[in-house]
Design a protein around this motif. Sequence first.
Motif, PDB file in Angstrom:
ATOM      1  N   ALA A   1       0.871  -1.252  -0.008  1.00 28.60           N
ATOM      2  CA  ALA A   1       0.074  -0.136   0.149  1.00 28.60           C
ATOM      3  C   ALA A   1       0.845   1.482   0.199  1.00 28.60           C
ATOM      4  CB  ALA A   1      -0.777  -0.072   1.325  1.00 28.60           C
ATOM      5  N   THR A   2       0.455   2.279  -0.673  1.00 28.21           N
ATOM      6  CA  THR A   2       1.123   3.569  -0.661  1.00 28.21           C
ATOM      7  C   THR A   2       1.852   3.883   0.617  1.00 28.21           C
ATOM      8  OG1 THR A   2      -0.472   4.031  -2.448  1.00 28.21           O
ATOM      9  CG2 THR A   2       1.379   5.842  -1.752  1.00 28.21           C
ATOM     10  N   SER A   3       0.870   4.089   1.627  1.00 25.95           N
ATOM     11  CA  SER A   3       1.269   4.570   2.703  1.00 25.95           C
ATOM     12  C   SER A   3       2.016   3.674   3.910  1.00 25.95           C
ATOM     13  CB  SER A   3       0.085   5.261   3.792  1.00 25.95           C
ATOM     14  OG  SER A   3      -0.692   3.993   4.018  1.00 25.95           O
ATOM     15  N   THR A   4       2.116   2.435   3.216  1.00 29.47           N
ATOM     16  CA  THR A   4       2.799   1.212   4.318  1.00 29.47           C
ATOM     17  C   THR A   4       3.949   0.603   3.702  1.00 29.47           C
ATOM     18  OG1 THR A   4       0.461   0.677   5.092  1.00 29.47           O
ATOM     19  CG2 THR A   4       2.297  -0.508   5.914  1.00 29.47           C
ATOM     20  N   CYS A   5       3.947  -0.391   3.049  1.00 25.11           N
ATOM     21  CA  CYS A   5       4.965  -0.938   2.417  1.00 25.11           C
ATOM     22  C   CYS A   5       5.917  -0.192   1.258  1.00 25.11           C
ATOM     23  CB  CYS A   5       4.926  -2.217   1.854  1.00 25.11           C
ATOM     24  SG  CYS A   5       4.141  -3.607   3.439  1.00 25.11           S
ATOM     25  N   CYS A   6       5.126   0.589   0.676  1.00 24.48           N
ATOM     26  CA  CYS A   6       5.739   1.199  -0.654  1.00 24.48           C
ATOM     27  C   CYS A   6       6.470   2.518  -0.084  1.00 24.48           C
ATOM     28  CB  CYS A   6       4.399   1.838  -1.601  1.00 24.48           C
ATOM     29  SG  CYS A   6       3.666   0.156  -2.453  1.00 24.48           S
ATOM     30  N   GLU A   7       5.777   3.258   0.837  1.00 26.51           N
ATOM     31  CA  GLU A   7       6.434   4.249   1.350  1.00 26.51           C
ATOM     32  C   GLU A   7       7.527   3.901   2.185  1.00 26.51           C
ATOM     33  OE1 GLU A   7       5.318   8.187   4.248  1.00 26.51           O
ATOM     34  OE2 GLU A   7       4.358   6.426   4.526  1.00 26.51           O
ATOM     35  N   SER A   8       7.336   2.879   3.223  1.00 25.23           N
ATOM     36  CA  SER A   8       8.621   2.494   3.923  1.00 25.23           C
ATOM     37  C   SER A   8       9.857   1.916   3.267  1.00 25.23           C
ATOM     38  CB  SER A   8       8.301   1.160   4.707  1.00 25.23           C
ATOM     39  OG  SER A   8       7.105   1.470   5.725  1.00 25.23           O
ATOM     40  N   THR A   9       9.599   1.294   1.986  1.00 27.18           N
ATOM     41  CA  THR A   9      10.745   0.957   1.107  1.00 27.18           C
ATOM     42  C   THR A   9      11.357   2.321   0.415  1.00 27.18           C
ATOM     43  OG1 THR A   9       9.665  -1.079   0.447  1.00 27.18           O
ATOM     44  CG2 THR A   9      11.167  -0.405  -0.895  1.00 27.18           C
TER      45      THR A   9
ATOM     46  N   ARG B   1      -2.911  10.363  -1.231  1.00 28.88           N
ATOM     47  CA  ARG B   1      -2.637  11.433  -1.800  1.00 28.88           C
ATOM     48  C   ARG B   1      -1.613  12.191  -0.745  1.00 28.88           C
ATOM     49  NH1 ARG B   1      -6.288  14.586  -4.743  1.00 28.88           N
ATOM     50  NH2 ARG B   1      -5.666  16.547  -3.605  1.00 28.88           N
ATOM     51  N   HIS B   2      -1.808  11.994   0.581  1.00 37.44           N
ATOM     52  CA  HIS B   2      -0.955  12.568   1.668  1.00 37.44           C
ATOM     53  C   HIS B   2       0.396  11.746   1.609  1.00 37.44           C
ATOM     54  CE1 HIS B   2       0.042  14.788   5.382  1.00 37.44           C
ATOM     55  NE2 HIS B   2       0.783  13.717   5.839  1.00 37.44           N
ATOM     56  N   THR B   3       0.519  10.660   1.468  1.00 37.14           N
ATOM     57  CA  THR B   3       1.854   9.924   1.460  1.00 37.14           C
ATOM     58  C   THR B   3       2.639  10.444   0.334  1.00 37.14           C
ATOM     59  OG1 THR B   3       0.790   7.878   2.551  1.00 37.14           O
ATOM     60  CG2 THR B   3       2.904   7.719   1.302  1.00 37.14           C
ATOM     61  N   LEU B   4       1.989  10.417  -0.947  1.00 40.92           N
ATOM     62  CA  LEU B   4       2.696  11.080  -2.093  1.00 40.92           C
ATOM     63  C   LEU B   4       3.045  12.540  -1.906  1.00 40.92           C
ATOM     64  CD1 LEU B   4       0.511   9.534  -5.020  1.00 40.92           C
ATOM     65  CD2 LEU B   4       2.690   8.624  -4.020  1.00 40.92           C
ATOM     66  N   GLY B   5       2.381  13.325  -1.279  1.00 43.76           N
ATOM     67  CA  GLY B   5       2.948  14.682  -1.025  1.00 43.76           C
ATOM     68  C   GLY B   5       3.922  14.761  -0.129  1.00 43.76           C
ATOM     69  N   LYS B   6       3.939  14.083   0.920  1.00 40.67           N
ATOM     70  CA  LYS B   6       4.970  14.329   1.897  1.00 40.67           C
ATOM     71  C   LYS B   6       6.372  13.750   1.117  1.00 40.67           C
ATOM     72  CE  LYS B   6       6.887  15.017   5.683  1.00 40.67           C
ATOM     73  NZ  LYS B   6       7.126  16.466   6.245  1.00 40.67           N
ATOM     74  N   PHE B   7       6.199  12.705   0.617  1.00 42.19           N
ATOM     75  CA  PHE B   7       7.337  12.117  -0.295  1.00 42.19           C
ATOM     76  C   PHE B   7       7.943  13.093  -1.035  1.00 42.19           C
ATOM     77  CE2 PHE B   7       9.872   9.378  -2.854  1.00 42.19           C
ATOM     78  CZ  PHE B   7      10.551   8.560  -2.132  1.00 42.19           C
ATOM     79  N   LEU B   8       7.226  13.653  -1.854  1.00 38.85           N
ATOM     80  CA  LEU B   8       7.511  14.570  -2.818  1.00 38.85           C
ATOM     81  C   LEU B   8       8.438  15.507  -2.332  1.00 38.85           C
ATOM     82  CD1 LEU B   8       7.692  15.707  -5.810  1.00 38.85           C
ATOM     83  CD2 LEU B   8       5.173  16.849  -5.111  1.00 38.85           C
TER      84      LEU B   8
END
Length: 294
Positions: free
Chosen positions: A225-233, A260-267
């Motif tokens: 999921a975007t906010s879990t395993c994808c973001e952690s990796t 949306r929030h996960t992508l924004g913070k990562f960006l």
Amino acid sequence: MSRPGYYSRRACDGKRRRGAAAKKIAARRWKPRYNAGARARAHWRPRGRKLRDGTNRGAAMQELPIDRYFLDRAKAKRGGRLNAYASLTPSRTALVVVDMQDYFVKDGMPSTIAEGQGIVANINRLAAATRAAGGLVVWIQTEAPADADDWANRREATSAERWESRRELLARDGEGFGIFPACAVESEDQLATKIRYSAFIPYPSQLDTLLRDRGMDTLLIAGVATSTCCESTARDASMWGYRTIMVSDANADQTEALHRHTLGKFLTTFGDVQTTGQLTEKLAMGAELAVPAQ
């Protein structure tokens, strides 16, 4: 009745007018502007107004599902440009597809991501473009630890029934371990397993060794999921020095807000966010530049 001070007096008076002036004002919309203190102030802008760099403010929102606060922050940090990485070297680029397994994508599984099946087409498209350009495709699979006492803190925070179900379904021979059948895995692709949310834990991980042995320096992150395993990796990849790009329309989460929030913070903080279309174009362009002139 609106709150005092929320709209300007001029705008409030304008809303009461009739005729052509009222129609003109109604055609405009209110948008929040964020200042350095992150305090929203209401003001209006005509639709489609262009920014100083010539790009359309509305187009950026349509291109990436990210709140304007993060878009503006990213541009402020990068001197007006939105994206961190303008080009790709295909031979040093890897598409890392995280957890597109039956356990997370197949209907009826306990941890199914509702939109997981909806991103399969974009993942396959980007995987094909990566291979064609000379890049690497890696499929990450989560494996539940065989030792029942491993990851004890996570087990303590989970019900006994759910923990046992996860261990059974994500065992190597479990019903949920396999990659979702619609995902186009090719013989030249690589497979790597992980036992935590991030594919870089424990370090050195199977994934990191695989990537460094092949000279990869840029990672495109897709999956669930975007906010879990994808973001952690993705965050760990950035911390270990990889140019890291999360693919906005090839990641999925339980809710749009989380996505949306996960992508924004990562960006703004860790790397870059681009679409499948943007990345396929950059891969094709990079492949053309790599061909020696005749």
